[in-house]
Design a protein around this motif. Structure first.
Motif, mmCIF file in Angstrom:
data_model
loop_
_atom_site.group_PDB
_atom_site.id
_atom_site.type_symbol
_atom_site.label_atom_id
_atom_site.label_comp_id
_atom_site.label_asym_id
_atom_site.label_seq_id
_atom_site.Cartn_x
_atom_site.Cartn_y
_atom_site.Cartn_z
ATOM 1 N N HIS A 1 4.634 -8.342 -23.286
ATOM 2 C CA HIS A 1 6.147 -8.719 -22.920
ATOM 3 C C HIS A 1 6.460 -9.083 -21.562
ATOM 4 C CE1 HIS A 1 8.010 -7.923 -26.927
ATOM 5 N NE2 HIS A 1 7.399 -6.756 -26.699
ATOM 6 N N ALA A 2 5.925 -8.618 -20.627
ATOM 7 C CA ALA A 2 6.175 -8.928 -19.206
ATOM 8 C C ALA A 2 5.575 -10.328 -18.797
ATOM 9 C CB ALA A 2 5.264 -7.836 -18.247
ATOM 10 N N SER A 3 4.629 -10.716 -19.668
ATOM 11 C CA SER A 3 4.006 -12.001 -19.416
ATOM 12 C C SER A 3 5.130 -13.151 -19.687
ATOM 13 C CB SER A 3 2.737 -12.179 -20.149
ATOM 14 O OG SER A 3 2.840 -12.039 -21.492
ATOM 15 N N ASN A 4 6.157 -12.719 -20.499
ATOM 16 C CA ASN A 4 7.195 -13.775 -20.965
ATOM 17 C C ASN A 4 7.693 -14.293 -19.620
ATOM 18 O OD1 ASN A 4 9.221 -14.944 -21.984
ATOM 19 N ND2 ASN A 4 9.315 -14.031 -23.752
ATOM 20 N N ALA A 5 7.604 -15.577 -19.508
ATOM 21 C CA ALA A 5 8.632 -16.096 -18.228
ATOM 22 C C ALA A 5 9.852 -15.712 -18.155
ATOM 23 C CB ALA A 5 8.243 -17.648 -18.299
ATOM 24 N N ARG A 6 10.574 -15.463 -19.344
ATOM 25 C CA ARG A 6 12.094 -15.205 -19.364
ATOM 26 C C ARG A 6 12.431 -13.936 -18.802
ATOM 27 N NH1 ARG A 6 14.109 -15.477 -25.313
ATOM 28 N NH2 ARG A 6 12.032 -14.374 -25.639
ATOM 29 N N VAL A 7 11.348 -12.883 -18.805
ATOM 30 C CA VAL A 7 11.627 -11.679 -18.407
ATOM 31 C C VAL A 7 11.731 -11.622 -16.793
ATOM 32 C CG1 VAL A 7 10.654 -9.194 -18.049
ATOM 33 C CG2 VAL A 7 10.362 -10.439 -20.192
ATOM 34 N N ARG A 8 12.940 -10.927 -16.320
ATOM 35 C CA ARG A 8 13.138 -10.957 -15.052
ATOM 36 C C ARG A 8 13.218 -9.457 -14.395
ATOM 37 N NH1 ARG A 8 11.475 -15.125 -15.084
ATOM 38 N NH2 ARG A 8 12.424 -17.070 -14.611
ATOM 39 N N THR A 9 13.592 -8.522 -15.331
ATOM 40 C CA THR A 9 13.957 -7.263 -15.016
ATOM 41 C C THR A 9 13.265 -6.125 -15.973
ATOM 42 O OG1 THR A 9 16.196 -7.951 -13.952
ATOM 43 C CG2 THR A 9 15.963 -5.401 -14.390
ATOM 44 N N VAL A 10 12.895 -5.296 -15.363
ATOM 45 C CA VAL A 10 12.452 -3.978 -16.130
ATOM 46 C C VAL A 10 13.328 -2.891 -16.033
ATOM 47 C CG1 VAL A 10 10.713 -2.040 -16.556
ATOM 48 C CG2 VAL A 10 10.036 -4.750 -15.774
ATOM 49 N N MET A 11 13.868 -2.438 -17.137
ATOM 50 C CA MET A 11 15.006 -1.416 -17.150
ATOM 51 C C MET A 11 14.400 -0.268 -17.538
ATOM 52 S SD MET A 11 18.119 0.015 -17.250
ATOM 53 C CE MET A 11 19.340 -1.423 -17.141
ATOM 54 N N PHE A 12 14.114 1.056 -16.799
ATOM 55 C CA PHE A 12 13.602 2.226 -17.160
ATOM 56 C C PHE A 12 14.752 2.967 -17.572
ATOM 57 C CE2 PHE A 12 10.322 0.627 -14.184
ATOM 58 C CZ PHE A 12 9.034 0.823 -15.078
ATOM 59 N N GLU A 13 14.589 3.606 -18.592
ATOM 60 C CA GLU A 13 15.863 4.231 -19.252
ATOM 61 C C GLU A 13 15.166 5.690 -19.883
ATOM 62 O OE1 GLU A 13 19.734 3.628 -22.062
ATOM 63 O OE2 GLU A 13 17.939 2.655 -22.692
ATOM 64 N N ASN A 14 15.944 6.712 -19.319
ATOM 65 C CA ASN A 14 15.555 8.083 -19.601
ATOM 66 C C ASN A 14 13.998 8.455 -19.958
ATOM 67 O OD1 ASN A 14 18.291 8.777 -19.977
ATOM 68 N ND2 ASN A 14 18.561 8.053 -21.929
#
Length: 239
Positions: free
Chosen positions: A51-64
């Motif tokens: 998923h991180a290789s997707n050019a659309r991804v800008r932010t990683v949200m770590f949740e709980n």
């Protein structure tokens, strides 16, 4: 808006109980955000990389996310650094999660009405000079992340090498590097380290910083409040 931290600990904020296994990580893509929840145990790493290789991804949200291994945390962190991604922490982000979170080009707490908490594992309380130097976070976390995250997963105390801002160890050393042989060793307990919290109020968010010695369990009133440790001034939060 940034308000001065109150002198009491918000009762609503509760750390994960020691010895309670966290669920395995789950990955969810929401537009330009890649949401990571649960323990960073490696089971969701291939999906994260994909998923991180997707050019659309800008932010990683770590949740709980309240546990995981140092090796997996470094793998997440490396992907985040290589892609120049931003990071956010929503709810709880402890130990392995905190290390991956700090790898973001910019790192912040998530928006919303929840209480956010970031626990950075440390073998001992940093001095004021070390806090300002920032050597207790970022690359220096490599020296404490391995035993700290392993202990969080197993519920057992570990002996770790104290790593300070003045350490001459290379920042590129592997996570298993124990540092100088002459460095003193101290026991690390799950839930031990610097705890940064953000609590919503009617007037805006209130930020607090504590040092937890690992003996507090779920009772944060036993953690010591650290004065003059604004997470923005220390670089823990950048936006």
């Amino acid at each position: 808006m940034h308000l001065k931290s109150p002198k009491h600990i918000v009762p609503a904020l509760v750390l994960a109980a020691v010895g309670v296994a966290a669920p395995a990580a789950e990955i969810e893509l929401e537009g330009s955000r890649l949401i990571v929840s649960g323990m960073l145990d490696g089971s969701a790493l291939p999906a994260f990389i994909g998923h991180a290789s997707n050019a659309r991804v800008r932010t990683v949200m770590f949740e709980n996310s309240t546990g995981g291994s140092a090796e997996v945390a470094e793998a997440y962190a490396q992907v985040i650094r290589d892609r120049g991604l931003l990071t956010e922490a929503r709810g709880q982000c402890q130990a392995a999660c905190a290390y991956a979170f700090l790898a973001g080009k910019e790192h912040r707490f998530g928006r919303g009405g929840q209480v956010n908490a970031l626990l950075i594992p440390l073998p001992r309380r940093p001095t004021p000079a070390e806090l300002l130097a920032g050597g207790w976070r970022g690359d220096e976390a490599r020296h404490t992340a391995a035993p700290a995250t392993a202990s969080a997963a197993s519920g057992a105390a570990e002996a770790v090498t104290v790593s300070t801002a003045s350490s001459s160890a290379s920042a590129d050393a592997p996570a298993s590097d124990a540092g100088p042989a002459s460095a003193p060793k101290e026991a690390w307990l799950p839930g031990k380290g610097m705890l940064f919290t953000s609590t919503p109020t009617f007037f805006g968010r209130v930020y607090n910083t504590y040092y937890c010695d690992g003996n507090q369990g779920t009772d944060l009133s036993r953690c010591d409040r650290v004065s003059d440790a604004d997470p923005y001034k220390l670089g823990v939060l950048t936006q």
